[in-house]
Design a protein around this motif. Structure first.
Motif, mmCIF file in Angstrom:
data_model
loop_
_atom_site.group_PDB
_atom_site.id
_atom_site.type_symbol
_atom_site.label_atom_id
_atom_site.label_comp_id
_atom_site.label_asym_id
_atom_site.label_seq_id
_atom_site.Cartn_x
_atom_site.Cartn_y
_atom_site.Cartn_z
ATOM 1 N N ALA A 192 41.753 33.167 45.374
ATOM 2 C CA ALA A 192 42.842 32.321 44.880
ATOM 3 C C ALA A 192 42.492 30.841 45.019
ATOM 4 C CB ALA A 192 44.134 32.636 45.636
ATOM 5 N N TRP A 230 45.689 43.985 37.619
ATOM 6 C CA TRP A 230 45.371 42.557 37.505
ATOM 7 C C TRP A 230 43.885 42.240 37.359
ATOM 8 C CZ3 TRP A 230 50.190 41.066 36.842
ATOM 9 C CH2 TRP A 230 50.399 39.735 36.458
ATOM 10 N N LEU A 245 44.695 30.475 36.339
ATOM 11 C CA LEU A 245 45.906 30.547 37.159
ATOM 12 C C LEU A 245 46.589 31.905 37.024
ATOM 13 C CD1 LEU A 245 47.381 26.983 36.515
ATOM 14 C CD2 LEU A 245 46.242 27.801 38.585
ATOM 15 N N VAL A 246 46.737 32.354 35.782
ATOM 16 C CA VAL A 246 47.417 33.631 35.542
ATOM 17 C C VAL A 246 46.552 34.807 35.997
ATOM 18 C CG1 VAL A 246 48.303 35.165 33.729
ATOM 19 C CG2 VAL A 246 48.789 32.717 33.641
ATOM 20 N N THR A 260 43.692 33.469 40.091
ATOM 21 C CA THR A 260 44.526 32.944 41.179
ATOM 22 C C THR A 260 45.598 33.953 41.553
ATOM 23 O OG1 THR A 260 44.161 30.693 40.346
ATOM 24 C CG2 THR A 260 45.936 30.997 41.940
ATOM 25 N N ALA A 261 46.255 34.518 40.543
ATOM 26 C CA ALA A 261 47.289 35.523 40.809
ATOM 27 C C ALA A 261 46.693 36.766 41.466
ATOM 28 C CB ALA A 261 48.000 35.895 39.512
ATOM 29 N N ILE A 302 46.182 36.135 45.095
ATOM 30 C CA ILE A 302 47.459 36.155 45.822
ATOM 31 C C ILE A 302 47.931 37.592 46.037
ATOM 32 C CG2 ILE A 302 49.901 35.536 45.659
ATOM 33 C CD1 ILE A 302 48.977 32.968 44.203
ATOM 34 N N ILE A 303 47.776 38.427 45.022
ATOM 35 C CA ILE A 303 48.164 39.841 45.157
ATOM 36 C C ILE A 303 47.392 40.497 46.300
ATOM 37 C CG2 ILE A 303 48.021 42.110 44.035
ATOM 38 C CD1 ILE A 303 48.572 40.584 41.363
#
Length: 215
Positions: free
Chosen positions: A38, A162, A194-195, A198-199, A202-203
């Motif tokens: 991330a 993802w 970002l989508v 990065t996401a 974070i997941i």
């Protein structure tokens, strides 16, 4: 009558260091890998937006941007390490071997980035031109890994879906660079980072259990 009060021997034949070595917490390792991913993706996204108007044909990118792209690559190394540790692509030799190949591709891409940062004057050298090809090759490899993770189904929920979203960065950016302006493609790249990555990081950081085998 014996006065020896020594307790019975508990020797196991193993050295003391082996007996005392703690077992790494797999969830913690996944969290750390997710945070690295991330942070790296966010750094490169910000760097891309801040340099959207740089013309690579006539201007040099600032060192900060180059470092941000290196941080992203290091984040990918951490991500692939998590995928290896959790057997995200499957437990077979071929499935795991592909992740090792991806690590090698990323290593060569990182070497090219270090040259770009430390010795930019060598960028036109034939050897370093060839070395730089491992950057797009490594990203295509990540796209294949994302698809494989979705098929293997060892990761669950958002963690399963993802990677296939995040790792389409190359598949989105190559056409974008051909179809839209340099400025527009910079924002497409940043938005996808970002989508996507990065996401994904974070997941993994928030829900590491989605990557671990059911206990």
């Amino acid at each position: 009558m014996s006065t020896n009060a020594s307790p019975p021997s508990t020797r196991t034949g193993l050295p003391p260091a082996a007996l005392e070595r703690p077992t790494p917490d797999p969830a913690r390792l996944v969290r750390l890998g997710g945070l690295a991913m991330a942070a790296g993706a966010l750094a490169w996204a910000v760097g891309t937006v801040l340099t959207y108007d740089v013309d690579p044909a006539g201007e040099a990118y600032p060192v900060a941007y180059k470092v941000s792209s290196l941080l992203f690559q290091l984040g990918l190394v951490a991500l692939v390490s998590v995928q290896l540790r959790t057997a995200a692509t499957g437990t077979g030799r071929l499935a795991r071997g592909f992740l090792h190949v991806e690590h090698a591709l990323l290593g060569l891409a990182i070497a090219a980035s270090l040259q770009w940062i430390l010795a930019p004057g060598l960028s036109e050298n034939a050897f370093f031109v060839a070395l730089d090809l491992f950057w797009p090759l490594s990203m295509l490899g990540m796209a294949a890994i994302g698809i494989r993770i979705a098929i293997a189904g060892r990761w669950r929920g958002a963690a399963r879906i993802w990677p296939a979203i995040a790792e389409t960065w190359a598949l989105v950016m190559f056409p974008a660079m051909a179809l839209v302006s340099e400025e527009a493609s910079a924002f497409v790249s940043a938005g996808h980072l970002l989508v996507g990555y990065t996401a994904l990081g974070i997941i993994l950081a928030v829900r590491p259990e989605l990557t671990l085998a059911h206990g």
